[in-house]
Write a protein that holds these residues in place. Structure first.
Motif, PDB file in Angstrom:
ATOM      1  N   ALA A   1       0.865  -1.204   0.000  1.00 33.85           N
ATOM      2  CA  ALA A   1       0.000   0.000   0.000  1.00 33.85           C
ATOM      3  C   ALA A   1       0.894   1.244   0.000  1.00 33.85           C
ATOM      4  N   ALA A   2       0.752   2.087  -1.015  1.00 37.82           N
ATOM      5  CA  ALA A   2       1.613   3.281  -1.086  1.00 37.82           C
ATOM      6  C   ALA A   2       1.020   4.302  -2.037  1.00 37.82           C
ATOM      7  N   ILE A   3       1.484   5.546  -1.878  1.00 33.69           N
ATOM      8  CA  ILE A   3       1.171   6.634  -2.812  1.00 33.69           C
ATOM      9  C   ILE A   3       2.404   6.785  -3.713  1.00 33.69           C
ATOM     10  N   LEU A   4       2.205   6.796  -5.029  1.00 30.78           N
ATOM     11  CA  LEU A   4       3.346   6.835  -5.946  1.00 30.78           C
ATOM     12  C   LEU A   4       3.809   8.273  -6.204  1.00 30.78           C
ATOM     13  N   SER A   5       4.854   8.401  -7.035  1.00 31.65           N
ATOM     14  CA  SER A   5       5.606   9.656  -7.123  1.00 31.65           C
ATOM     15  C   SER A   5       4.806  10.866  -7.575  1.00 31.65           C
ATOM     16  N   ALA A   6       4.053  10.740  -8.673  1.00 34.62           N
ATOM     17  CA  ALA A   6       3.373  11.935  -9.198  1.00 34.62           C
ATOM     18  C   ALA A   6       2.217  12.353  -8.284  1.00 34.62           C
ATOM     19  N   VAL A   7       1.442  11.359  -7.816  1.00 39.06           N
ATOM     20  CA  VAL A   7       0.342  11.664  -6.884  1.00 39.06           C
ATOM     21  C   VAL A   7       0.932  12.213  -5.590  1.00 39.06           C
ATOM     22  N   GLY A   8       2.061  11.636  -5.180  1.00 40.00           N
ATOM     23  CA  GLY A   8       2.715  12.068  -3.936  1.00 40.00           C
ATOM     24  C   GLY A   8       3.214  13.502  -4.007  1.00 40.00           C
ATOM     25  N   GLU A   9       3.655  13.904  -5.212  1.00 43.79           N
ATOM     26  CA  GLU A   9       4.146  15.285  -5.358  1.00 43.79           C
ATOM     27  C   GLU A   9       2.990  16.269  -5.304  1.00 43.79           C
ATOM     28  N   ALA A  10       1.796  15.806  -5.708  1.00 46.75           N
ATOM     29  CA  ALA A  10       0.604  16.676  -5.667  1.00 46.75           C
ATOM     30  C   ALA A  10       0.008  16.707  -4.264  1.00 46.75           C
ATOM     31  N   ASN A  11       0.315  15.660  -3.469  1.00 50.89           N
ATOM     32  CA  ASN A  11      -0.253  15.591  -2.114  1.00 50.89           C
ATOM     33  C   ASN A  11       0.783  15.016  -1.156  1.00 50.89           C
ATOM     34  N   PRO A  12       1.823  15.799  -0.862  1.00 47.80           N
ATOM     35  CA  PRO A  12       2.963  15.310  -0.069  1.00 47.80           C
ATOM     36  C   PRO A  12       2.589  14.846   1.338  1.00 47.80           C
ATOM     37  N   THR A  13       1.583  15.498   1.943  1.00 48.00           N
ATOM     38  CA  THR A  13       1.183  15.080   3.303  1.00 48.00           C
ATOM     39  C   THR A  13       0.619  13.665   3.281  1.00 48.00           C
ATOM     40  N   LEU A  14      -0.231  13.404   2.293  1.00 47.25           N
ATOM     41  CA  LEU A  14      -0.829  12.061   2.177  1.00 47.25           C
ATOM     42  C   LEU A  14       0.278  11.034   1.902  1.00 47.25           C
ATOM     43  N   ALA A  15       1.233  11.425   1.049  1.00 48.57           N
ATOM     44  CA  ALA A  15       2.319  10.484   0.712  1.00 48.57           C
ATOM     45  C   ALA A  15       3.121  10.141   1.966  1.00 48.57           C
ATOM     46  N   TRP A  16       3.420  11.154   2.807  1.00 46.13           N
ATOM     47  CA  TRP A  16       4.167  10.887   4.032  1.00 46.13           C
ATOM     48  C   TRP A  16       3.357   9.967   4.959  1.00 46.13           C
ATOM     49  N   LYS A  17       2.066  10.298   5.129  1.00 56.12           N
ATOM     50  CA  LYS A  17       1.245   9.507   6.059  1.00 56.12           C
ATOM     51  C   LYS A  17       1.165   8.048   5.613  1.00 56.12           C
ATOM     52  N   VAL A  18       0.774   7.832   4.343  1.00 56.46           N
ATOM     53  CA  VAL A  18       0.578   6.444   3.884  1.00 56.46           C
ATOM     54  C   VAL A  18       1.919   5.716   3.812  1.00 56.46           C
ATOM     55  N   ASN A  19       2.927   6.358   3.187  1.00 55.19           N
ATOM     56  CA  ASN A  19       4.170   5.636   2.897  1.00 55.19           C
ATOM     57  C   ASN A  19       5.062   5.450   4.121  1.00 55.19           C
ATOM     58  N   VAL A  20       5.036   6.403   5.061  1.00 52.71           N
ATOM     59  CA  VAL A  20       5.927   6.274   6.221  1.00 52.71           C
ATOM     60  C   VAL A  20       5.159   5.844   7.474  1.00 52.71           C
ATOM     61  N   GLU A  21       4.077   6.547   7.801  1.00 56.50           N
ATOM     62  CA  GLU A  21       3.310   6.149   8.994  1.00 56.50           C
ATOM     63  C   GLU A  21       2.687   4.770   8.769  1.00 56.50           C
ATOM     64  N   GLY A  22       2.198   4.512   7.565  1.00 58.21           N
ATOM     65  CA  GLY A  22       1.635   3.196   7.232  1.00 58.21           C
ATOM     66  C   GLY A  22       2.676   2.106   7.413  1.00 58.21           C
ATOM     67  N   LEU A  23       3.882   2.353   6.913  1.00 60.99           N
ATOM     68  CA  LEU A  23       4.958   1.352   7.050  1.00 60.99           C
ATOM     69  C   LEU A  23       5.322   1.179   8.530  1.00 60.99           C
ATOM     70  N   PHE A  24       5.362   2.286   9.261  1.00 64.69           N
ATOM     71  CA  PHE A  24       5.698   2.217  10.689  1.00 64.69           C
ATOM     72  C   PHE A  24       4.703   1.307  11.419  1.00 64.69           C
ATOM     73  N   HIS A  25       3.394   1.475  11.121  1.00 70.46           N
ATOM     74  CA  HIS A  25       2.377   0.624  11.776  1.00 70.46           C
ATOM     75  C   HIS A  25       2.587  -0.850  11.410  1.00 70.46           C
ATOM     76  N   VAL A  26       2.920  -1.103  10.139  1.00 70.55           N
ATOM     77  CA  VAL A  26       3.156  -2.489   9.707  1.00 70.55           C
ATOM     78  C   VAL A  26       4.350  -3.076  10.449  1.00 70.55           C
ATOM     79  N   LEU A  27       5.425  -2.304  10.582  1.00 63.07           N
ATOM     80  CA  LEU A  27       6.634  -2.789  11.267  1.00 63.07           C
ATOM     81  C   LEU A  27       6.380  -3.017  12.750  1.00 63.07           C
ATOM     82  N   GLU A  28       5.567  -2.165  13.371  1.00 60.93           N
ATOM     83  CA  GLU A  28       5.248  -2.333  14.791  1.00 60.93           C
ATOM     84  C   GLU A  28       4.458  -3.624  15.017  1.00 60.93           C
ATOM     85  N   VAL A  29       3.475  -3.877  14.150  1.00 58.97           N
ATOM     86  CA  VAL A  29       2.694  -5.117  14.280  1.00 58.97           C
ATOM     87  C   VAL A  29       3.608  -6.321  14.030  1.00 58.97           C
TER      88      VAL A  29
END
Ligand code: VAH
Length: 316
Positions: free
Chosen positions: A74-102
């Motif tokens: 699950a991730a936000i890709l480069s072009a969409v991420g550049e248009a919505n950097p906050t969403l890209a950070w949340k999904v790509n980093v916070e999402g990964l952090f939650h997966v790693l914690e579990v």
């Protein structure tokens, strides 16, 4: 059992089917934040609703299905991420952090892909080394470098068996990519068949690494099944199968569809993203440490893509 997040996406939709064939349908749980009624991924095997921004949903799916490996796509890709950097950070980093914690709490292994986007304009562009300078200038690239470092940390600090590759642009005919910069290399095949004409949003001479989806699926299985004692690197193996420019892939398609024409209408945002990425990767570490060896080049990929797309689109 395996849990795949982002299982309805470009990689996930094919990886789910591929892994179900290898490990058995009941052993591969597809998940996405929404249920897509009618999708064969949802109908043909176990499915869970998992929004990676909700750690409780990840933990619940892991417990309920007795998951030992999480393939986190699950991730936000480069072009969409550049248009919505906050969403890209949340999904790509916070999402990964939650997966790693579990994964840390439940003892799961984790595969999650990085990307050639983890490199930036100050990285050596030709035959980009496995270990080199990484100062990406896109939010997507920032999230990918953060992800590589987070996965290394969870391996070193908590012993979580994390593994990953830096994927180049992926080309496939099942599910369209979700808003990347390399997507032109998928759409060019669809337009060649359906319209006989393609307008490219990148300028000629823009070289990027690419790979056909069957090789990407093999890379995931090969790395996850690799002997861990051979792995010097873990979460960011450079992998590539080819590097080409828009005019190169256009020429290859013209060998099969001579009347096909392409023109250019450059999108400055995606051009600047592509210009910040490597022209070609050195993937010798993956070849040495776990036997990476892609099967498709531009010529054989083009033959297969046109054949499979004609069947899918019902054209001659
Ligand atoms: C993108 N297809 O274009 C993805 C990938 C290397 C490219 O990360 O954003």
């Amino acid at each position: 059992r395996i849990l795949i997040t982002g299982a309805l996406g470009q990689i996930g939709s094919e990886l789910t089917t591929y892994l179900r064939k290898i490990y058995g349908e009941s052993n591969v749980v597809a998940s996405s934040k929404n249920r897509e009624a009618g999708s064969k991924i949802v109908e043909e095997g176990p499915f869970a609703i998992v929004d990676v921004l909700d750690p409780g949903q990840i933990a619940e799916a892991v417990e309920k299905h007795e998951i030992d490996t999480i393939i986190h796509l699950a991730a936000i890709l480069s072009a969409v991420g550049e248009a919505n950097p906050t969403l890209a950070w949340k999904v790509n980093v916070e999402g990964l952090f939650h997966v790693l914690e579990v994964a840390r709490e439940k003892g799961c292994a984790v595969f999650t892909p990085s990307s050639i986007a983890a490199f930036g304009p100050s990285t050596p562009k030709d035959q980009t080394p496995q270990d080199t300078l990484q100062r990406p200038t896109t939010m997507y690239g920032v999230t990918k470098v953060s992800g590589e470092l987070l996965c290394d940390y969870y391996f070193k600090k908590f012993g979580v068996d994390t593994r990953g590759v830096r994927f180049p642009g992926l080309i496939s005919y099942e599910t369209l990519p979700g808003g990347g910069t390399t997507d032109y290399a998928v759409h060019i095949y669809y337009d060649a068949i359906q319209k006989g004409k393609f307008t490219c949003y990148l300028k000629e001479g823009t070289a990027m690494d690419m790979m056909y989806m069957p090789d990407a699926l093999d890379a995931i299985v090969q790395l996850m099944e690799a002997d861990p004692s051979r792995l010097i690197h873990r979460n960011a193996f450079n992998v590539t199968a080819m590097s080409f420019t828009p005019e190169k892939i256009y020429g290859e398609i013209q060998k099969h569809i001579p009347e096909f024409i392409m023109d250019y209408d450059v999108d400055p945002i995606r051009q600047s993203i592509a210009d910040s990425w490597p022209n070609s990767l050195d993937d010798s570490a993956a070849r040495e440490e776990w036997g990476w060896n892609p099967k498709y080049d531009l010529s054989s990929m083009t033959i297969d893509m046109l054949d499979k797309l004609r069947k899918k689109l019902g054209t001659k």
